[in-house]
Design a protein around this motif. Structure first.
Motif, short mmCIF file in Angstrom:
data_model
loop_
_atom_site.label_atom_id
_atom_site.label_comp_id
_atom_site.label_asym_id
_atom_site.label_seq_id
_atom_site.Cartn_x
_atom_site.Cartn_y
_atom_site.Cartn_z
N VAL A 74 4.36 41.49 8.84
CA VAL A 74 4.05 41.69 7.42
C VAL A 74 2.83 42.58 7.31
CG1 VAL A 74 2.69 39.55 7.35
CG2 VAL A 74 3.59 40.51 5.22
N LEU A 75 2.84 43.49 6.33
CA LEU A 75 1.68 44.36 6.14
C LEU A 75 1.53 44.76 4.69
CD1 LEU A 75 2.53 47.54 5.58
CD2 LEU A 75 2.79 47.65 8.03
N ILE A 76 0.34 45.25 4.39
CA ILE A 76 0.07 45.89 3.10
C ILE A 76 -0.39 47.30 3.39
CG2 ILE A 76 -1.52 46.00 1.15
CD1 ILE A 76 -1.37 43.03 0.90
N LEU A 77 0.31 48.27 2.81
CA LEU A 77 -0.09 49.67 2.89
C LEU A 77 -0.65 50.04 1.52
CD1 LEU A 77 -0.04 52.14 4.82
CD2 LEU A 77 2.06 52.86 3.65
N LYS A 78 -1.91 50.44 1.50
CA LYS A 78 -2.59 50.69 0.22
C LYS A 78 -2.75 52.19 -0.06
CE LYS A 78 -5.26 46.63 -1.02
NZ LYS A 78 -6.60 46.15 -1.41
N CYS A 79 -2.84 52.47 -1.36
CA CYS A 79 -3.10 53.82 -1.85
C CYS A 79 -3.99 53.70 -3.09
CB CYS A 79 -1.79 54.54 -2.16
SG CYS A 79 -0.76 53.65 -3.35
#
Length: 274
Positions: A74-79
């Motif tokens: 599981v991951l969070i890719l932020k912008c």
């Protein structure tokens, strides 16, 4: 030399860069694809440097499991903006990264950045995309769960993802999904009281004592009252003791045991952008 539209399209597929950027890079390198990719990568590095101090508050959360259901990532890719966070290519990048991570031995975001994706290190792929998109991009959170069965859940809107590990196989998949949704909705601090970090326990005891003192309770009773309130905290805030949101007459522990004798949660991860 004349740059063919097919070559521009090919470079665009390789890098995700805009058509004009690809044509310009190929023109500068006389059609050398490797050199053109390097130009686009350097543009990304320059953009990344300029935006290094920018805040990333948007993005997407992704979760996936292996074919045998025994490992999940599981991951969070932020912008920076919601517009980019919901963009199909950005979400596809996040999916590609989490899949690459799942099929590796990586356990930290730093290790994920060093993995290879489409022939390049993920950290370089992200840098290229910073140049293409024009926003700071970063892996904000990453974790792996291994168990006899791992169930993923991505909440609507992709702002929150969950992985839950169970100690058995072969149970009703809906049971696993129910528990994953419970984790998403109720945000437990641990599987059970034994898994709650010591600093949280100490904080709850301190708050319990202070509140009892403010209420005018006798000094000799403060510790006992604090322990009682800690017990209530465990019941409300640990997954197995929480009331099942679909049937609050039973706890998650009771729900699981009713579904399959001895079934329990071994671990969970919950990542949210908010």
């Amino acid at each position: 030399m004349a740059i063919k539209a097919a070559d521009v399209s090919k470079l665009r597929k390789m890098t995700g860069a805009g058509m004009m950027d690809c044509k310009k890079a190929l023109t500068e390198t006389d059609g050398d694809f490797d050199a053109a990719v390097e130009i686009i990568r350097k543009k990304g590095q320059a953009m990344a440097s300029k935006r290094a101090d920018r805040e990333t508050t948007e993005g997407t959360s992704r979760a996936t499991v292996s074919a045998d259901g025994k490992k999940g990532a599981v991951l969070i890719l932020k912008c920076e903006t919601d517009f980019v966070g919901k963009n199909e290519s950005f979400v596809a990048l996040a999916d590609s990264i989490v899949e690459a991570a799942l099929n590796s031995d990586a356990t930290t975001a730093e290790q994920v950045l060093e993995l290879e994706l489409n022939g390049a290190a993920i950290k370089d792929v992200i840098t290229e995309q910073i140049g293409v998109i024009g926003e700071k991009i970063e892996i904000a959170d990453f974790a792996v769960v291994t168990a006899e069965t791992v169930i993923p859940y991505i909440h609507q809107g992709s702002q929150l993802s969950v992985l839950v590990g169970f100690n058995q196989t072969g149970f009703d998949a809906q049971v696993g999904r129910d528990v994953a949704m419970q984790v998403a909705a109720m945000a437990p601090v641990g599987v059970d009281k034994d898994s709650v970090p010591a600093e949280i326990v100490e904080s709850e005891l301190r708050i319990g004592r202070e509140k009892a003192k403010e209420e005018g309770k006798p000094e000799a009773m403060l510790d006992k009252i604090a322990q009682g309130r800690l017990g209530k905290f465990f019941k409300e805030s640990t997954l197995l003791e929480q009331a099942f949101v679909k049937d609050n007459k039973q706890s998650i522990k009771q729900y699981l045991n009713g579904a399959s004798n001895g079934l329990t949660v071994t671990e969970f991860k919950r990542f949210s952008l908010s």
